[in-house]
Design a protein around this motif. Structure first.
Motif, PDB file in Angstrom:
ATOM      1  N   LEU A  52       0.826  -1.200   0.000  1.00 37.57           N
ATOM      2  CA  LEU A  52       0.000   0.000   0.000  1.00 37.57           C
ATOM      3  C   LEU A  52       0.864   1.256   0.000  1.00 37.57           C
ATOM      4  O   LEU A  52       0.544   2.244  -0.671  1.00 37.57           O
ATOM      5  CB  LEU A  52      -0.917  -0.010   1.220  1.00 37.57           C
ATOM      6  CG  LEU A  52      -1.982   1.094   1.269  1.00 37.57           C
ATOM      7  CD1 LEU A  52      -2.920   1.006   0.076  1.00 37.57           C
ATOM      8  CD2 LEU A  52      -2.772   1.011   2.569  1.00 37.57           C
ATOM      9  N   ALA A  53       1.974   1.229   0.735  1.00 38.02           N
ATOM     10  CA  ALA A  53       2.871   2.385   0.760  1.00 38.02           C
ATOM     11  C   ALA A  53       3.425   2.670  -0.635  1.00 38.02           C
ATOM     12  O   ALA A  53       3.478   3.830  -1.078  1.00 38.02           O
ATOM     13  CB  ALA A  53       4.017   2.141   1.746  1.00 38.02           C
ATOM     14  N   PHE A  54       3.827   1.615  -1.361  1.00 33.69           N
ATOM     15  CA  PHE A  54       4.324   1.779  -2.728  1.00 33.69           C
ATOM     16  C   PHE A  54       3.225   2.381  -3.613  1.00 33.69           C
ATOM     17  O   PHE A  54       3.458   3.343  -4.363  1.00 33.69           O
ATOM     18  CB  PHE A  54       4.761   0.422  -3.282  1.00 33.69           C
ATOM     19  CG  PHE A  54       5.444   0.477  -4.618  1.00 33.69           C
ATOM     20  CD1 PHE A  54       6.829   0.406  -4.702  1.00 33.69           C
ATOM     21  CD2 PHE A  54       4.727   0.596  -5.797  1.00 33.69           C
ATOM     22  CE1 PHE A  54       7.480   0.449  -5.933  1.00 33.69           C
ATOM     23  CE2 PHE A  54       5.350   0.647  -7.030  1.00 33.69           C
ATOM     24  CZ  PHE A  54       6.731   0.568  -7.095  1.00 33.69           C
ATOM     25  N   ALA A  55       2.015   1.820  -3.496  1.00 37.52           N
ATOM     26  CA  ALA A  55       0.909   2.268  -4.337  1.00 37.52           C
ATOM     27  C   ALA A  55       0.493   3.696  -4.025  1.00 37.52           C
ATOM     28  O   ALA A  55       0.139   4.468  -4.929  1.00 37.52           O
ATOM     29  CB  ALA A  55      -0.282   1.323  -4.166  1.00 37.52           C
ATOM     30  N   VAL A  56       0.543   4.070  -2.745  1.00 39.99           N
ATOM     31  CA  VAL A  56       0.190   5.440  -2.359  1.00 39.99           C
ATOM     32  C   VAL A  56       1.221   6.427  -2.904  1.00 39.99           C
ATOM     33  O   VAL A  56       0.899   7.576  -3.235  1.00 39.99           O
ATOM     34  CB  VAL A  56       0.076   5.553  -0.827  1.00 39.99           C
ATOM     35  CG1 VAL A  56       0.042   6.998  -0.375  1.00 39.99           C
ATOM     36  CG2 VAL A  56      -1.187   4.824  -0.352  1.00 39.99           C
ATOM     37  N   GLY A  57       2.460   5.990  -3.047  1.00 39.26           N
ATOM     38  CA  GLY A  57       3.469   6.852  -3.657  1.00 39.26           C
ATOM     39  C   GLY A  57       3.267   7.023  -5.150  1.00 39.26           C
ATOM     40  O   GLY A  57       3.607   8.068  -5.714  1.00 39.26           O
ATOM     41  N   PHE A  58       2.670   6.006  -5.789  1.00 35.11           N
ATOM     42  CA  PHE A  58       2.577   6.014  -7.247  1.00 35.11           C
ATOM     43  C   PHE A  58       1.234   6.514  -7.785  1.00 35.11           C
ATOM     44  O   PHE A  58       1.172   7.494  -8.532  1.00 35.11           O
ATOM     45  CB  PHE A  58       2.859   4.618  -7.794  1.00 35.11           C
ATOM     46  CG  PHE A  58       2.663   4.502  -9.274  1.00 35.11           C
ATOM     47  CD1 PHE A  58       3.442   5.241 -10.156  1.00 35.11           C
ATOM     48  CD2 PHE A  58       1.692   3.658  -9.797  1.00 35.11           C
ATOM     49  CE1 PHE A  58       3.257   5.142 -11.531  1.00 35.11           C
ATOM     50  CE2 PHE A  58       1.497   3.546 -11.169  1.00 35.11           C
ATOM     51  CZ  PHE A  58       2.285   4.290 -12.033  1.00 35.11           C
ATOM     52  N   PHE A  59       0.149   5.859  -7.424  1.00 45.36           N
ATOM     53  CA  PHE A  59      -1.120   6.084  -8.122  1.00 45.36           C
ATOM     54  C   PHE A  59      -1.679   7.502  -7.974  1.00 45.36           C
ATOM     55  O   PHE A  59      -2.123   8.093  -8.975  1.00 45.36           O
ATOM     56  CB  PHE A  59      -2.150   5.041  -7.701  1.00 45.36           C
ATOM     57  CG  PHE A  59      -1.902   3.690  -8.312  1.00 45.36           C
ATOM     58  CD1 PHE A  59      -2.149   3.461  -9.656  1.00 45.36           C
ATOM     59  CD2 PHE A  59      -1.390   2.654  -7.543  1.00 45.36           C
ATOM     60  CE1 PHE A  59      -1.899   2.220 -10.222  1.00 45.36           C
ATOM     61  CE2 PHE A  59      -1.137   1.415  -8.102  1.00 45.36           C
ATOM     62  CZ  PHE A  59      -1.392   1.191  -9.445  1.00 45.36           C
ATOM     63  N   PRO A  60      -1.726   8.099  -6.784  1.00 44.03           N
ATOM     64  CA  PRO A  60      -2.268   9.463  -6.726  1.00 44.03           C
ATOM     65  C   PRO A  60      -1.496  10.455  -7.584  1.00 44.03           C
ATOM     66  O   PRO A  60      -2.084  11.335  -8.220  1.00 44.03           O
ATOM     67  CB  PRO A  60      -2.167   9.814  -5.231  1.00 44.03           C
ATOM     68  CG  PRO A  60      -2.186   8.498  -4.530  1.00 44.03           C
ATOM     69  CD  PRO A  60      -1.431   7.572  -5.435  1.00 44.03           C
ATOM     70  N   LEU A  61      -0.171  10.300  -7.626  1.00 46.09           N
ATOM     71  CA  LEU A  61       0.649  11.195  -8.434  1.00 46.09           C
ATOM     72  C   LEU A  61       0.458  10.904  -9.923  1.00 46.09           C
ATOM     73  O   LEU A  61       0.303  11.815 -10.741  1.00 46.09           O
ATOM     74  CB  LEU A  61       2.116  11.036  -8.038  1.00 46.09           C
ATOM     75  CG  LEU A  61       3.136  11.929  -8.749  1.00 46.09           C
ATOM     76  CD1 LEU A  61       2.838  13.393  -8.482  1.00 46.09           C
ATOM     77  CD2 LEU A  61       4.553  11.578  -8.288  1.00 46.09           C
ATOM     78  N   HIS A  62       0.436   9.635 -10.282  1.00 45.97           N
ATOM     79  CA  HIS A  62       0.350   9.246 -11.689  1.00 45.97           C
ATOM     80  C   HIS A  62      -1.009   9.590 -12.291  1.00 45.97           C
ATOM     81  O   HIS A  62      -1.108   9.896 -13.492  1.00 45.97           O
ATOM     82  CB  HIS A  62       0.603   7.735 -11.809  1.00 45.97           C
ATOM     83  CG  HIS A  62       0.738   7.264 -13.218  1.00 45.97           C
ATOM     84  ND1 HIS A  62       1.776   7.644 -14.041  1.00 45.97           N
ATOM     85  CD2 HIS A  62      -0.039   6.422 -13.970  1.00 45.97           C
ATOM     86  CE1 HIS A  62       1.641   7.078 -15.224  1.00 45.97           C
ATOM     87  NE2 HIS A  62       0.541   6.331 -15.209  1.00 45.97           N
TER      88      HIS A  62
END
Length: 495
Positions: A52-62
């Motif tokens: 989830l930490a990885f995904a929170v770093g990626f998806f909102p920004l992307h």
């Protein structure tokens, strides 16, 4: 965990750098490596946390460009859904690392991990509501040395390769035998030198294309007919010039020419003056159904049409409207038109040249692109409307997808937008001509035609599906073997 969580978050942030507008393809390898490292030794809750930490770093920004269309709620909802699926998909990868023997070598663990990663991409690309296969790792590699591999394996296979190479580097380090790291390095060099699968030249098609930059966003102030008027004004300079086809973007006709004689008359006049058919797009009504339709308009009207296969959920229709209206009635109420999914082939024929089609976000669905090639397409035309996402990375990310489709199929692509960017793309993915976003352009260009099917088209989803299915089976067998070993150890201890 104190180290893993920020490392995973950093990995997600770095992954976004691999996609446009930055487009630094090595960032994908760095990000995937960091993401996998944080899963080694994790429990199921721990894997969910770091995933989830990885995904929170990626998806909102992307996906921040979604906020431009309907505001923060849809953006947060989509990013949260994708992050949740990503976190759940981290669990089997963590289990693979836990259940594999430490001395499992440098071949089996990377293959298993890559299969489980692509399984996660398959799931999020198909569910829910036709899925969202937008941010696959393979799409980040269009400018990298492995892009041509997509002609052999498809985008899913390219994702698999990125993860295999990243996981191989990790496994070589874990084995504490640096020489074993030469194996994935040698494989990477060979794959980088592998040429794209060759397709056969079949002449050229002369295309006129128009990016009118009209008021085509959902909330743009405009009167009925303003979009068509802008399109006509921008097209004026091309009329009378030599071309085989005139291409307009998605939403270029803002009234239904199948039911509005005045609109049909306008298109008839354009065809007469252009001395070529027009590939236009409009919302069309047939019976009680509304479609997002590409129309090949000729002197005989529209003998060939294609309806968008995958209307965008919460953009072009609202699934389970009763449920979401109960949650956000004002927001859902903004989406009045309900497009019906199309069932006719994504293909039109101009003279003796077959052209594959994809309308806007349909470009991200493998089956739409494959259907065109299997139907005999010698080139592709993608019509899109990016006006709702002006000033964001959305249109550049979509361009990267269009370029990857050219490589996958070995075919040229005309990617034409209302407000930009628009491009003519060669079969190797290079841009032959383009118009910047927010500009008005009307050009004529020749695109190469190709015949023959690449392995990516012939095999379709099967290599990725088999790899993912094999990984799941291998993980189950590992779990059964580990459970059997635990039972034997318990029996020995009791005895």
């Amino acid at each position: 965990m104190r180290l893993a969580m920020p490392t995973a978050l950093a990995g997600g942030l770095i992954l976004d750098l691999a996609y446009p507008a930055v487009g630094w393809w090595p960032a994908a390898f760095v990000a995937v490596t960091l993401g996998l490292l944080t899963l080694i030794g994790r429990s199921v809750p721990g894997a969910l946390g770091v995933g989830l930490a990885f995904a929170v770093g990626f998806f909102p920004l992307h996906l921040i460009w979604v906020d431009e269309f309907l505001g923060p709620l849809p953006w947060i909802a989509l990013a949260a859904l994708q992050a949740t699926l990503f976190a759940i998909g981290a669990v089997p990868i963590a289990l693979a690392y836990r259940w594999l023997p430490r001395r499992a070598g440098v071949v089996l663990p990377p293959l298993l991990v890559a299969g489980l990663w692509t399984l996660r991409e398959l799931v999020s690309g198909a569910w829910p509501y036709t899925g969202f296969p937008w941010a696959r790792i393979g799409l980040s590699q269009v400018d990298g040395p492995f892009a041509q591999i997509a002609s052999w394996t498809g985008t899913g296979g390219l994702s698999f390769l990125v993860v295999v190479l990243s996981a191989s580097a990790i496994q070589a380090g874990r084995a504490r035998e640096p020489r074993r790291g030469l194996i994935p390095l040698a494989v990477a060099v060979v794959l980088a030198l592998l040429p794209a699968f060759p397709t056969t030249p079949a002449g050229e098609l002369r295309i006129g294309w128009v990016q009118a930059n009209g008021p085509s966003a959902y909330f743009d102030e405009r009167a009925s007919g303003d979009i068509l008027a802008a399109q006509l004004a921008a097209t004026e300079t091309l009329l009378g010039q030599d071309m085989d086809l005139l291409v307009w973007p998605e939403g270029s006709v803002d009234s239904d020419p199948l039911n509005q004689p005045a609109t049909a008359a306008v298109l008839d006049d354009v065809v007469r003056r252009a001395e070529a058919p027009v590939l236009a797009n409009a919302a069309t009504q047939r019976g009680d159904d509304t479609y997002n339709t590409s129309l090949l308009w000729t002197r005989e009207g529209a003998p060939q049409m294609h309806d968008k296969i995958n209307p965008v959920p919460f953009g072009e229709y609202v699934p389970d409207r009763w449920f979401y209206e109960a949650i956000a009635p004002e927001l859902i109420g903004l989406i009045q038109r309900e497009y019906t999914p199309g069932a006719n082939p994504p293909l039109v024929t101009v003279g003796n040249v077959a052209l594959g089609l994809a309308i806007c976000f349909d470009v991200i669905y493998d089956d739409v692109i494959r259907a065109g090639a299997l139907g005999g397409a010698q080139a592709y035309v993608f019509q899109t409307n990016n006006a709702d996402f002006r000033g964001t990375d959305e249109n550049l990310q979509q361009l990267a997808t269009a370029r990857m489709r050219a490589i996958e199929t070995g075919r040229s692509v005309a990617n034409i937008s209302t407000t930009g960017t628009s491009q003519l793309i060669a079969p190797d993915g290079t841009v032959l001509d383009e118009a910047a976003a927010g500009t008005t352009a009307a050009r004529i260009g020749d695109i190469p035609l190709r015949t023959g099917l690449t392995p990516a088209v012939l095999m379709g989803p099967w290599p990725t599906a088999i790899g993912a299915g094999g990984a799941v089976l291998a993980l189950l067998l590992l779990g059964i073997a580990r459970r059997g070993l635990s039972l034997r150890l318990e029996e020995r201890n009791l005895s």
